[in-house]
Design a protein around this motif. Sequence first.
Motif, short mmCIF file in Angstrom:
data_model
loop_
_atom_site.label_atom_id
_atom_site.label_comp_id
_atom_site.label_asym_id
_atom_site.label_seq_id
_atom_site.Cartn_x
_atom_site.Cartn_y
_atom_site.Cartn_z
N ARG A 1 3.32 9.93 -9.79
CA ARG A 1 2.57 10.10 -11.04
C ARG A 1 1.93 11.49 -11.09
NH1 ARG A 1 -2.17 10.27 -13.08
NH2 ARG A 1 -3.34 9.88 -11.17
N ARG A 2 1.37 11.93 -9.97
CA ARG A 2 0.68 13.22 -9.94
C ARG A 2 1.63 14.41 -9.92
NH1 ARG A 2 -4.70 12.84 -6.20
NH2 ARG A 2 -5.51 10.94 -7.14
N TRP A 3 2.74 14.26 -9.20
CA TRP A 3 3.69 15.36 -9.05
C TRP A 3 5.10 14.86 -9.38
CZ3 TRP A 3 -0.02 14.39 -5.15
CH2 TRP A 3 -1.07 15.31 -5.14
N PRO A 4 5.37 14.62 -10.65
CA PRO A 4 6.65 14.01 -11.04
C PRO A 4 7.88 14.89 -10.81
CG PRO A 4 5.42 14.71 -12.97
CD PRO A 4 4.50 14.90 -11.79
N GLU B 1 15.61 7.19 -11.44
CA GLU B 1 14.53 8.00 -12.01
C GLU B 1 14.54 9.42 -11.45
OE1 GLU B 1 11.01 5.83 -10.99
OE2 GLU B 1 11.47 4.17 -12.35
N ALA B 2 15.06 9.58 -10.24
CA ALA B 2 15.06 10.88 -9.56
C ALA B 2 16.31 11.71 -9.81
CB ALA B 2 14.89 10.67 -8.06
N VAL B 3 17.28 11.17 -10.50
CA VAL B 3 18.59 11.81 -10.57
C VAL B 3 18.54 13.25 -11.08
CG1 VAL B 3 19.31 10.98 -12.86
CG2 VAL B 3 21.01 11.34 -11.07
N ASP B 4 17.68 13.54 -12.02
CA ASP B 4 17.61 14.90 -12.57
C ASP B 4 16.94 15.89 -11.61
OD1 ASP B 4 18.88 14.14 -14.92
OD2 ASP B 4 17.00 13.71 -15.95
N LEU B 5 16.27 15.38 -10.59
CA LEU B 5 15.59 16.23 -9.62
C LEU B 5 16.48 16.55 -8.41
CD1 LEU B 5 12.15 14.41 -9.55
CD2 LEU B 5 12.75 16.47 -10.84
N LEU B 6 17.57 15.84 -8.27
CA LEU B 6 18.43 15.98 -7.09
C LEU B 6 19.40 17.15 -7.23
CD1 LEU B 6 19.33 12.21 -6.65
CD2 LEU B 6 17.55 13.49 -5.46
N ASP B 7 19.69 17.79 -6.11
CA ASP B 7 20.75 18.79 -6.14
C ASP B 7 22.10 18.05 -6.11
OD1 ASP B 7 21.55 18.22 -3.44
OD2 ASP B 7 20.20 19.76 -2.66
N ARG B 8 23.17 18.79 -6.21
CA ARG B 8 24.50 18.17 -6.34
C ARG B 8 24.82 17.23 -5.18
NH1 ARG B 8 29.77 19.36 -4.85
NH2 ARG B 8 29.11 21.24 -3.78
N ASP B 9 24.58 17.67 -3.96
CA ASP B 9 24.89 16.83 -2.79
C ASP B 9 24.01 15.59 -2.75
OD1 ASP B 9 26.89 18.57 -1.96
OD2 ASP B 9 25.56 19.66 -0.59
N TYR C 1 10.22 10.20 -4.56
CA TYR C 1 11.19 9.27 -5.15
C TYR C 1 12.14 8.74 -4.08
CZ TYR C 1 9.99 10.89 -9.89
OH TYR C 1 9.34 11.18 -11.07
N LEU C 2 12.65 9.66 -3.26
CA LEU C 2 13.59 9.25 -2.22
C LEU C 2 12.92 8.32 -1.21
CD1 LEU C 2 15.44 12.65 -1.62
CD2 LEU C 2 16.11 10.74 -3.11
N ALA D 1 0.83 -1.21 0.00
CA ALA D 1 0.00 0.00 0.00
C ALA D 1 0.86 1.26 0.00
CB ALA D 1 -0.93 0.00 1.21
N ALA D 2 1.93 1.24 0.76
CA ALA D 2 2.83 2.40 0.80
C ALA D 2 3.50 2.60 -0.56
CB ALA D 2 3.88 2.22 1.89
N ARG D 3 3.93 1.51 -1.16
CA ARG D 3 4.56 1.59 -2.48
C ARG D 3 3.58 2.15 -3.51
NH1 ARG D 3 6.27 -3.79 -3.82
NH2 ARG D 3 4.26 -4.04 -4.81
N ALA D 4 2.35 1.68 -3.48
CA ALA D 4 1.33 2.17 -4.42
C ALA D 4 1.03 3.64 -4.19
CB ALA D 4 0.05 1.34 -4.29
N ALA D 5 0.95 4.04 -2.93
CA ALA D 5 0.68 5.45 -2.62
C ALA D 5 1.80 6.35 -3.11
CB ALA D 5 0.47 5.62 -1.12
N LEU D 6 3.04 5.94 -2.89
CA LEU D 6 4.17 6.75 -3.35
C LEU D 6 4.23 6.80 -4.87
CD1 LEU D 6 6.81 5.68 -0.69
CD2 LEU D 6 5.88 8.00 -1.03
N ARG D 7 3.93 5.70 -5.53
CA ARG D 7 3.90 5.70 -7.00
C ARG D 7 2.84 6.67 -7.51
NH1 ARG D 7 8.20 4.19 -9.78
NH2 ARG D 7 8.95 2.17 -9.18
N GLU D 8 1.70 6.72 -6.83
CA GLU D 8 0.63 7.64 -7.22
C GLU D 8 1.06 9.10 -7.01
OE1 GLU D 8 -2.99 9.18 -8.62
OE2 GLU D 8 -1.99 7.25 -8.92
N VAL D 9 1.74 9.37 -5.92
CA VAL D 9 2.24 10.73 -5.68
C VAL D 9 3.24 11.11 -6.78
CG1 VAL D 9 3.61 12.17 -4.12
CG2 VAL D 9 1.83 10.67 -3.20
#
Length: 80
Positions: A13-16, A44-52, A22-23, A3-11
């Motif tokens: 999907r809505r706010w990519p 999948e999140a690499v482009d959203l991350l800051d340098r650190d 992602y983290l 359920a947690a995995r599905a909820a995070l996937r939905e989040v």
Amino acid sequence: MGAARAALREVIRRWPDQVEPYLQLGQLLLGSCRPEEGCKVYGEAVDLLDRDQRQSAEALVGSVRAFLESGHDSLAFLEA
């Protein structure tokens, strides 16, 4: 965990463009003995991350992948 995995996937999907789901999903998967999936999510999140954050994620994913290539049981990684 499903359920947690599905909820995070939905989040995601809505706010990519939001990095936090992602983290959280990546950590959930790594902590649930699904290391390949967790590494994929961090990728999948690499482009959203800051340098650190990117450096930390790359180090974590590199460590997990090296461990997986060693052929040891993934539970040993989590216990360590």
